[in-house]
Design an enzyme around this catalytic site. Structure first.
Site, short mmCIF file in Angstrom:
data_model
loop_
_atom_site.label_atom_id
_atom_site.label_comp_id
_atom_site.label_asym_id
_atom_site.label_seq_id
_atom_site.Cartn_x
_atom_site.Cartn_y
_atom_site.Cartn_z
N GLY B 59 0.62 -1.15 -0.07
CA GLY B 59 -0.01 0.06 -0.04
C GLY B 59 0.87 1.44 -0.03
O GLY B 59 2.13 1.36 -0.18
N SER B 60 0.20 2.29 0.34
CA SER B 60 0.56 3.66 0.33
C SER B 60 1.94 4.08 1.12
O SER B 60 1.90 3.49 2.17
CB SER B 60 -0.38 4.82 0.64
OG SER B 60 0.02 5.91 0.63
N THR B 61 2.98 4.60 0.45
CA THR B 61 4.13 5.45 1.27
C THR B 61 3.54 5.96 2.45
O THR B 61 4.69 6.31 3.51
CB THR B 61 5.05 6.09 0.29
OG1 THR B 61 4.26 7.17 -0.05
CG2 THR B 61 5.37 5.37 -0.70
#
Lengths: 395, 128
Positions: B59-61
């Protein structure tokens, strides 16, 4: 990893606490990925700017860092914020959201970061040269810098790009190395690509297919920088493509080409399918252009498309503050506003809290936005060309 | 078991194991430490004071900031053990100062096992 005497001092705290913590992060990441040394960077670009994305944990982290007064060592730009930093009141942004967002911006400003909240730094005054090493973290900007310009950056996260900015260094691995920039899959394009949205649809398909590989495109006869921007952005969103080559168009295509690669093909039928897949709704409540941030030409085109029209439902076009300034001067903003549209700077539909502003279905011409809006903003999507969407909102 | 140091430190505690990757942004609540991803095998479990074991992040950083937030809010795991730590988790544990080891065959670990993590040496052992 080899560290110079100066770098050893950064690591053992002789240059201050913030440098120590930030440099430790870079050294660890370098160790994990097998970097041999640190290399100086020409510029940085930091993501994780919108309060919607990073929330209180991010806000507090950034204020902690800023309170120790570090100064970035290289030209550093910011990713879009969660709102237009000047016109947020006019656009009905919630006041408490704005308060937290402005604290984040203030923390970055205290570190000496240039407050240009844009995903297209290369259009707004942060233009790298061919071969220059960077630490950028916005996925579409990474793709543009690597592919269209031929500069070199890995896919940094917000904190690692910030660490690189404060240290002026990045670990030497991955896309900084020539041998890691070679093409990995050949993509033959038989479809005829006309609009910005066609390039976005193609990018969406290719990204899904190749994931994080490096595609080498053949069969794309011509492409403007705006269209390449759309292609790269969509591939970075549906996959994790950080670099692509286009035969006859991008600067490293010749040197990074390899024979005997696996080949995938995309024809007109595939493109049609992509349009179908990306369309999950109808009758948009709002249409938002400018993902990635619109160039001056795109804003000018919207002004022309809107000539003599009266919008029934809103259209926004998102861009950087710099482009908006010139758009004002050219009368584009006036012409867009006269028809009922808005030119919005510093932010975009993905990082703005549009789901809290009463919108359920959003129209876009961007493959990247079409990928992200359902998940990040709980939106149904109408995906089409600028002309079609303008027509739709005028009916 | 011998792996690689991602973030140094030592910890002992009870394992909470996920067989599927774990995303922190939208996946774990930074205020409570509860896993909230719909349909995730750890949904509803709390990572606080556990030795959190999962194959890798996803998923997202922005996930890095969530890991930092967990620590700041006092609900972080005592240590993290991965098969492969990617940048999001690596950045998060380094900023937060949470011991983390990767390169471990996590198939051998079950939820409830007592573990001793020496992230300075990069080792994970069962406490008998």
């Amino acid at each position: 990893m080899y560290l110079t005497k100066e770098q050893e001092k950064m690591l053992n705290g002789e240059k201050g606490k913030v440098i120590e913590k930030m440099f430790r992060l870079l050294v660890r990441l370098g160790d994990i990925y097998g970097a041999d040394q640190m290399i100086p960077i020409g510029s940085a670009q930091v993501s994780g700017v919108s309060f919607k994305s990073i929330g209180f944990p991010g806000l507090e982290f950034l204020e902690d860092i800023a309170s120790k007064n570090p100064e970035v060592k290289v030209l550093t730009f910011l990713n879009p914020a969660g709102m237009d930093l000047e016109d947020w009141k006019k656009l009905n942004y919630p006041a408490d959201f704005a308060k937290h967002q402005l604290r984040i911006i203030d923390a970055f400003k205290r570190m000496g970061i240039v407050i240009t909240s844009t995903c297209t730094p290369y259009l707004a005054g942060n233009l790298p040269r061919f071969g220059e090493h960077l630490a950028w973290s916005e996925s579409s900007a990474i793709s543009f810098a690597n592919s269209v310009i031929g500069a070199r950056t890995n896919r940094e996260g917000g904190p690692s790009a910030l660490a690189a900015a404060i240290c002026g260094l990045t670990p030497n691995y991955g896309l900084h190395l020539s041998e890691k920039r070679k093409a990995q899959v050949r993509v033959k394009v038989n479809a005829s690509l006309k609009t910005f949205s066609d390039f976005g649809a193609l990018g969406y398909l290719v990204g899904m297919e190749v994931k994080n590989k490096i595609p080498y495109f053949v069969g794309i006869k011509n492409a403007s920088t705006d269209q390449l921007k759309a292609l790269g952005a969509a591939m970075a969103a549906s996959g994790a493509v950080a670099l692509y080559h286009v035969e006859g168009i991008t600067p490293e295509a010749k040197t990074m080409m390899r024979e005997g690669l696996e080949q995938i093909e995309f024809g007109d039928k595939d493109l049609e399918d992509a349009y179908q897949k990306l369309n999950t709704g109808e009758k948009p409540d709002i249409v938002i252009f400018g993902c990635p941030h619109a160039s001056l030409q795109e804003i000018g085109r919207l002004a022309s498309e809107l000539e003599g029209k009266k919008l029934k439902r809103p259209i926004w076009i998102c861009t950087s503050r710099m482009m908006k300034e010139v758009a004002n001067r050219m009368g584009y903003t006036d012409r867009i506003e006269r028809a009922g549209g808005k030119v919005v700077a510093d932010t975009c539909m993905v990082v703005a809290p549009i789901e809290k502003m009463g919108y359920k279905t959003t129209g876009v011409n961007s493959g990247k936005a079409a990928c992200y809006l359902p998940g990040f903003c709980k939106q149904k999507v109408v995906f089409g060309s600028m002309s079609d969407l303008v027509e739709e909102q005028s009916k | 078991m011998k792996g690689k140091t991602i973030s140094p430190g030592k910890a002992e505690g009870v394992a909470l194991v996920s067989r599927e990757p774990l995303g922190f942004y939208g996946g774990v609540d930074a205020k409570t430490g509860k896993v909230m991803e719909e349909g995730h095998e750890l949904q509803g479990e709390c990572v606080r004071d556990k030795i959190l074991v999962f194959p890798k992040g996803k998923g997202s950083t922005v996930g890095s900031y969530i890991i930092y937030g967990l620590k700041k809010n006092g609900v972080a795991p005592k240590a993290i053990v991965n098969e492969e730590t990617e940048t999001i988790v690596a950045t998060g544990v380094i900023l937060a100062g949470i011991p983390c080891v990767d390169g471990i065959d996590i198939g051998k670990i079950k939820t409830g096992d007592k573990l001793k993590v020496d992230a300075d040496e990069g080792t994970v052992d069962f406490e008998r």
